[in-house]
Design an enzyme around this catalytic site. Structure first.
Site, PDB file in Angstrom:
ATOM      1  N   ARG A  24     -57.853  75.712  60.503  1.00 49.46           N
ATOM      2  CA  ARG A  24     -59.136  76.405  60.606  1.00 49.46           C
ATOM      3  C   ARG A  24     -59.236  77.082  61.962  1.00 49.46           C
ATOM      4  NH1 ARG A  24     -60.121  71.280  58.440  1.00 49.46           N
ATOM      5  NH2 ARG A  24     -60.897  71.286  56.279  1.00 49.46           N
ATOM      6  N   LYS A  74     -63.386  68.764  60.426  1.00 51.13           N
ATOM      7  CA  LYS A  74     -64.272  68.100  59.473  1.00 51.13           C
ATOM      8  C   LYS A  74     -64.118  66.588  59.477  1.00 51.13           C
ATOM      9  CE  LYS A  74     -65.201  71.834  56.232  1.00 51.13           C
ATOM     10  NZ  LYS A  74     -65.278  72.222  54.812  1.00 51.13           N
ATOM     11  N   HIS A 125     -60.367  82.142  57.897  1.00 54.67           N
ATOM     12  CA  HIS A 125     -60.300  81.131  56.842  1.00 54.67           C
ATOM     13  C   HIS A 125     -59.612  81.657  55.597  1.00 54.67           C
ATOM     14  CE1 HIS A 125     -61.638  77.026  56.240  1.00 54.67           C
ATOM     15  NE2 HIS A 125     -61.892  77.310  54.976  1.00 54.67           N
ATOM     16  N   ARG A 149     -56.096  80.497  55.482  1.00 52.09           N
ATOM     17  CA  ARG A 149     -55.954  79.111  55.019  1.00 52.09           C
ATOM     18  C   ARG A 149     -55.916  79.076  53.494  1.00 52.09           C
ATOM     19  NH1 ARG A 149     -57.086  73.724  56.565  1.00 52.09           N
ATOM     20  NH2 ARG A 149     -58.331  72.528  55.072  1.00 52.09           N
ATOM     21  N   HIS A 179     -56.939  67.662  53.841  1.00 55.20           N
ATOM     22  CA  HIS A 179     -58.040  67.272  52.963  1.00 55.20           C
ATOM     23  C   HIS A 179     -58.103  65.752  52.834  1.00 55.20           C
ATOM     24  CE1 HIS A 179     -58.031  71.420  50.761  1.00 55.20           C
ATOM     25  NE2 HIS A 179     -58.679  71.451  51.916  1.00 55.20           N
ATOM     26  N   TYR A 235     -57.947  75.028  44.309  1.00 57.84           N
ATOM     27  CA  TYR A 235     -56.925  76.068  44.452  1.00 57.84           C
ATOM     28  C   TYR A 235     -56.068  76.193  43.198  1.00 57.84           C
ATOM     29  CZ  TYR A 235     -58.103  76.208  49.376  1.00 57.84           C
ATOM     30  OH  TYR A 235     -58.771  76.343  50.561  1.00 57.84           O
TER      31      TYR A 235
END
Length: 414
Positions: A264, A289, A359, A362, A385, A394
Site C-alpha cells: 500500500r 491495517k 492502490h 496492488r 491479508h 480477486y
C-alpha cells in the site's frame, strides 16, 4: 551566510546594508541547516532583501492577509520594472518566504484553529481503541476522524452528546449523505459511529444505548470489484521510469514495491532504512491495517533498484524514511505525492484504467498472481491479508484460469 552565498563584494555589501540584516542572516542559517540547496538559499536571500525593504519589522504581529496585500503590490512593481510579465509568480514566491521568515521570527499573527469539541472524550476514546490491540494506527485515526466530524456537527446544531437520540443520529447520517459520500464511506462512518456510541454509553456520556439503531447502506457482495491496469500496462509503467536521475531512480523503486510486492502507499512511504536487511536480503514491511511486520525476500531486481536509488538518488538527510522529496528541505513523501506519481505517469503513457492511484497497482499484482495460478492462500499471504475472504474478491476479476506454475518470474518487468 551572505559571504557563502555571494562572491562579489558589492553584492555582499548591498545585502548587508539592507534592513534587518542580522535577522535575515539568522533565518538563512536556519534554512541552510535543514539541507536546503544553494540555489534555493540564493533565491531566499534575494527575496528576503526585498521583503525587509517593503515590510520591515512590524510593531505588532502581522497577518498573512496583510503580507499578501504587500506581495501583490511588490508583484505589480516588478512587472512595471520589466522584471516579470505576470503577477502570479512574484507574489507566489514573495508570500511563502515572507510568511516563513516572519513566523520564524515570531512576527506573524497566527489565526488560532477552532477548538475541537469534546476533545477530552475524543482522546479517551482513541486511547481505548489502542488499548484493544486489534486496530492499526491508521484505522484508529480514521475512526477518530469520523467521530470528530460528528462532534463538530453536534456543536453546529447545538445538540448535546448526552442528549443525543436516534433521531439526531439519523439527521447526522443524512448530513453525511448530502455531502456526496459513497455508500462504502457511509458504511465506514456507521461502523465508527456504532463503536463510539457503545463506548460513550459505557462512559455515561450518553443517556441511552442507541448504537444498535445506527443504520447504514447495504453493500452487496462484490459490488465494487477492485480494478487496476492490465499487467502489460504495469510493465510499460515501470519501463517509463528508466533513467539515471534521482526522480527516475526513486520512482522506479516505488513502482516496483507497489506492483511486485503489492504494498500500500502508506507502507511504501513508511519504509525506513533499518527495514532493509542487506545481510539476510530481507525487506521488513509494517502493515497499515494489521500493524504487523511482514518480511519479504528482496529479489535481485529490487535489490539493484534500491541500491542505485540509495547511492545515487536519495538525498543526504537524517530522515529515517527511505523515500524522500527531491528538493530541500528533504522530508518523507506525502500520500498525495505517491498518488501524483502513479496518476501522472499513467496519464502520460495513456494507460487505460478506471483507477490510477497507487492502490490500483496492488490490485493489478493480485490479479496477475491469480492468473498465473497461485492459490488464494498464497496471494493473500503475499498481500498481507488476515482472512481468505479479503483475497477471494480477486477471483471475480476476469481470471484466465488458475494454472499451476513453478515460479513467479519477474524478469519481464525489466
Amino acid at each position: 551566510m551572505l559571504k557563502k552565498l555571494f562572491h562579489y563584494p558589492r553584492v555582499i555589501s548591498r545585502h548587508a546594508n539592507a534592513p534587518l540584516a542580522e535577522e535575515r542572516n539568522t533565518f538563512l542559517t536556519h534554512v541552510a541547516s535543514r539541507g536546503t540547496a544553494g540555489s534555493t538559499l540564493l533565491r531566499y536571500a534575494n527575496q528576503l532583501r526585498a521583503i525587509s525593504t517593503m515590510l520591515g519589522k512590524p510593531p505588532d504581529p502581522i497577518t498573512r492577509q496583510e503580507i499578501s496585500q504587500r506581495a501583490q503590490r511588490w508583484a505589480r512593481r516588478q512587472r512595471q520594472r520589466g522584471h516579470s510579465q505576470s503577477l502570479k509568480w512574484p507574489s507566489e514566491h514573495f508570500l511563502p518566504v515572507a510568511c516563513a521568515w516572519y513566523s520564524f521570527m515570531g512576527w506573524l499573527k497566527v489565526k488560532p484553529s477552532p477548538p475541537i469539541p469534546y476533545k477530552t472524550e475524543l482522546v479517551a476514546w482513541a486511547s481505548f481503541l489502542r488499548s484493544q490491540g486489534q486496530l492499526a494506527e491508521r484505522t484508529i485515526s480514521n475512526y477518530c476522524w469520523w467521530i470528530e466530524i460528528l462532534l463538530r456537527w453536534l456543536l453546529q446544531e447545538k445538540l448535546s452528546l448526552r442528549r443525543l437520540t436516534l433521531t439526531g443520529v439519523d439527521r447526522f447520517t443524512k448530513h453525511l449523505a448530502s455531502r456526496g459520500l459513497s455508500r462504502g464511506s457511509l458504511v465506514t462512518a456507521a461502523t465508527a459511529l456504532r463503536r463510539f456510541l457503545t463506548y460513550a454509553f459505557d462512559q455515561k456520556w450518553c443517556r441511552r444505548e442507541i448504537s444498535g439503531g445506527v443504520l447504514s447502506p447495504r453493500l452487496f457482495r462484490y459490488e465494487s470489484l477492485p480494478t487496476g491496469p492490465a499487467w502489460p500496462d504495469v510493465q510499460r509503467l515501470i519501463a517509463g521510469t528508466k533513467g539515471s536521475f534521482g526522480r527516475e531512480l526513486r520512482n522506479r523503486a516505488i513502482l516496483l514495491l507497489l506492483a511486485v510486492y503489492g504494498l500500500r502507499s502508506g507502507e511504501v512511504r513508511g519504509l525506513c532504512l533499518e527495514d532493509l536487511d542487506w545481510t539476510r536480503r530481507i525487506l521488513r514491511v509494517r502493515r497499515n491495517k494489521t500493524a504487523r511486520v511482514q518480511e519479504y525476500p528482496v529479489t535481485p531486481t529490487m535489490s539493484r533498484t534500491l541500491e542505485r536509488y540509495l547511492k545515487k538518488g536519495r538525498p543526504d538527510s537524517a530522515c529515517p524514511e527511505v523515500f524522500l522529496t527531491l528538493h530541500a528541505p528533504f522530508r518523507p513523501l506525502s500520500a498525495g505525492a505517491v498518488y501524483n506519481l502513479t496518476h501522472s505517469l499513467m496519464a502520460r503513457l495513456d494507460i487505460v484504467s478506471s483507477k490510477r492511484g497507487p492502490h490500483s497497482l496492488r490490485h493489478a499484482c493480485a490479479t496477475y498472481l491469480l492468473n498465473q495460478g497461485f492459490s488464494l492462500k498464497k496471494v493473500g499471504d503475499h498481500l498481507g491479508h488476515r482472512s481468505l475472504s479479503a483475497t477471494q474478491i480477486y477471483a471475480k476479476v476476469d481470471l484466465n484460469g488458475l494454472r499451476a506454475v513453478a515460479d513467479f518470474d519477474l524478469g519481464g518487468l525489466i
